[in-house]
Design a protein around this motif. Structure first.
Motif, PDB file in Angstrom:
ATOM      1  N   GLN A 149       0.814  -1.213   0.000  1.00  0.00           N
ATOM      2  CA  GLN A 149       0.000   0.000   0.000  1.00  0.00           C
ATOM      3  C   GLN A 149       0.852   1.270   0.000  1.00  0.00           C
ATOM      4  O   GLN A 149       0.539   2.232  -0.711  1.00  0.00           O
ATOM      5  CB  GLN A 149      -0.960  -0.002   1.185  1.00  0.00           C
ATOM      6  N   ALA A 198      -4.624   2.474   1.739  1.00  0.00           N
ATOM      7  CA  ALA A 198      -5.525   1.672   0.905  1.00  0.00           C
ATOM      8  C   ALA A 198      -6.763   2.462   0.529  1.00  0.00           C
ATOM      9  O   ALA A 198      -7.266   2.362  -0.600  1.00  0.00           O
ATOM     10  CB  ALA A 198      -5.910   0.385   1.635  1.00  0.00           C
ATOM     11  N   HIS A 205      -4.377  -4.883  -5.591  1.00  0.00           N
ATOM     12  CA  HIS A 205      -5.294  -4.042  -4.812  1.00  0.00           C
ATOM     13  C   HIS A 205      -6.740  -4.293  -5.235  1.00  0.00           C
ATOM     14  O   HIS A 205      -7.624  -4.484  -4.393  1.00  0.00           O
ATOM     15  CB  HIS A 205      -4.920  -2.577  -5.012  1.00  0.00           C
TER      16      HIS A 205
END
Length: 337
Positions: free
Chosen positions: A49, A214, A87
């Protein structure tokens, strides 16, 4: 802004490349490939992240000592794409299948929000949040709020017609209606200073947990890819539709601790502005978008669900840590002088 401290092999290799080379090293590419091969838990992976946030930040304000040519370096963009895949895979797993109905999009957004059963961080902060917990909360949120409108604004040139005009109307308020001191990012910086925190842009990145990055990485991904323009609008609409009442509670929590209007103005502003923005975002912005491009309805709802899910992750992170008598941050920040 200085480069943040690396949090793993990829971040360490990437920082070396950005400051000492003009292309990516083999070691950096290999580190990224290993991360890309294991997306499970990607939203909580500090190395992934933060590295993705560093890649995105080159499109915002950049870093001291990092040449600006890195922004569009093909090898770095290829590395970033791999991190984005991990992600997105984790985000889809978290959100799950989002049901699409034949109802108007504003009604579908309202129903999605009503069905959310995530913990209420604002309710906790209003009634129980201590000064130290408030500082932790602000550190986590500073990763977003010090650049508040920018990730969504990337989507503006990808729109046209009423959807574009509606988004600009919302974003103009986020930027203070032309008044620099009224920009929401500046109001948040004032709130941080009042609570003794360093309000410099990016100053507290080293203290913030992976979930803070995130959340913003999700917005940046949606905003920077035309393919995800629907998700960007769904995400923004959900932020606007779910902000007014929690902002009222956050403001009440600060007043409970003895802070006055100078400190609560950031939340007070959102109580008023987002109540107006709710209809503009859901009906004018999202409604106009899907009227012209009905195939984007699932993306709009995915963006909305992503916003709710990421807020839930942040709440679980902080409330879980506090219930255990621990900090929700990677480390507690030093107070500003």
């Amino acid at each position: 802004m200085r480069l943040p401290e690396p949090r793993g092999p990829l971040g360490d290799a990437l920082a070396r490349d950005l400051t000492t080379r003009s292309d990516l090293s083999v070691a950096t590419r290999e580190c990224a490939e290993r991360l890309d091969a294991g997306p499970a838990g990607a939203l909580a992976d500090d190395d992934l992240q933060l590295s993705l946030a560093v890649c995105y930040e080159l499109h915002y304000r950049g870093f001291d000592g990092v040449p600006e040519d890195w922004e569009w370096n093909p090898e770095l963009l290829r590395l970033r794409a791999g991190l984005e895949r991990a992600h997105l895979t984790a985000l889809r797993d978290l959100v799950g299948e989002v049901a699409v109905t034949g109802d108007p999009i504003d009604q579908q957004l309202t129903a999605l929000i009503a069905a959310d059963d995530g913990p209420s961080l604002s309710a906790y902060m209003a009634k129980q949040g201590t000064l130290e917990q408030w500082r932790e909360y602000l550190v986590l949120r500073s990763v977003y709020h010090l650049k508040e409108a920018d990730p969504h604004t990337f989507a503006v040139p990808r729109l046209s017609g009423r959807a574009k005009a509606a988004m600009v109307e919302i974003q103009a308020d986020e930027y203070g209606g032309g008044s620099a001191e009224r920009m929401h990012s500046e109001l948040f910086a004032g709130l941080m200073r009042d609570l003794g925190l360093d309000a410099g842009y990016g100053a507290l990145w080293d203290d913030a947990p992976a979930v803070a990055f995130a959340s913003v990485n999700t917005m940046s991904l949606f905003g920077l890819h035309r393919r995800w323009r629907g998700a960007a609008l769904g995400h923004l609409a959900t932020v606007e539709m779910t902000s007014s009442e929690p902002s009222r509670r956050y403001s009440a929590g600060l007043r409970r601790l003895g802070f006055g209007e100078r400190t609560t103005v950031f939340y007070d502003e959102h109580v008023e502005a987002d109540a107006v923005h709710e209809q503009i975002a859901s009906v004018d912005m999202c409604g106009s978008l899907v009227a012209d491009e009905p195939e984007l309805v699932p993306d709009v709802l995915f963006g909305a669900a992503s916003s709710l899910a990421m807020d839930g992750l942040a709440a679980h992170r902080l409330l879980g840590a506090w219930a255990a008598g621990a900090s929700g941050l990677r480390r507690r920040p030093a107070l500003a002088a």
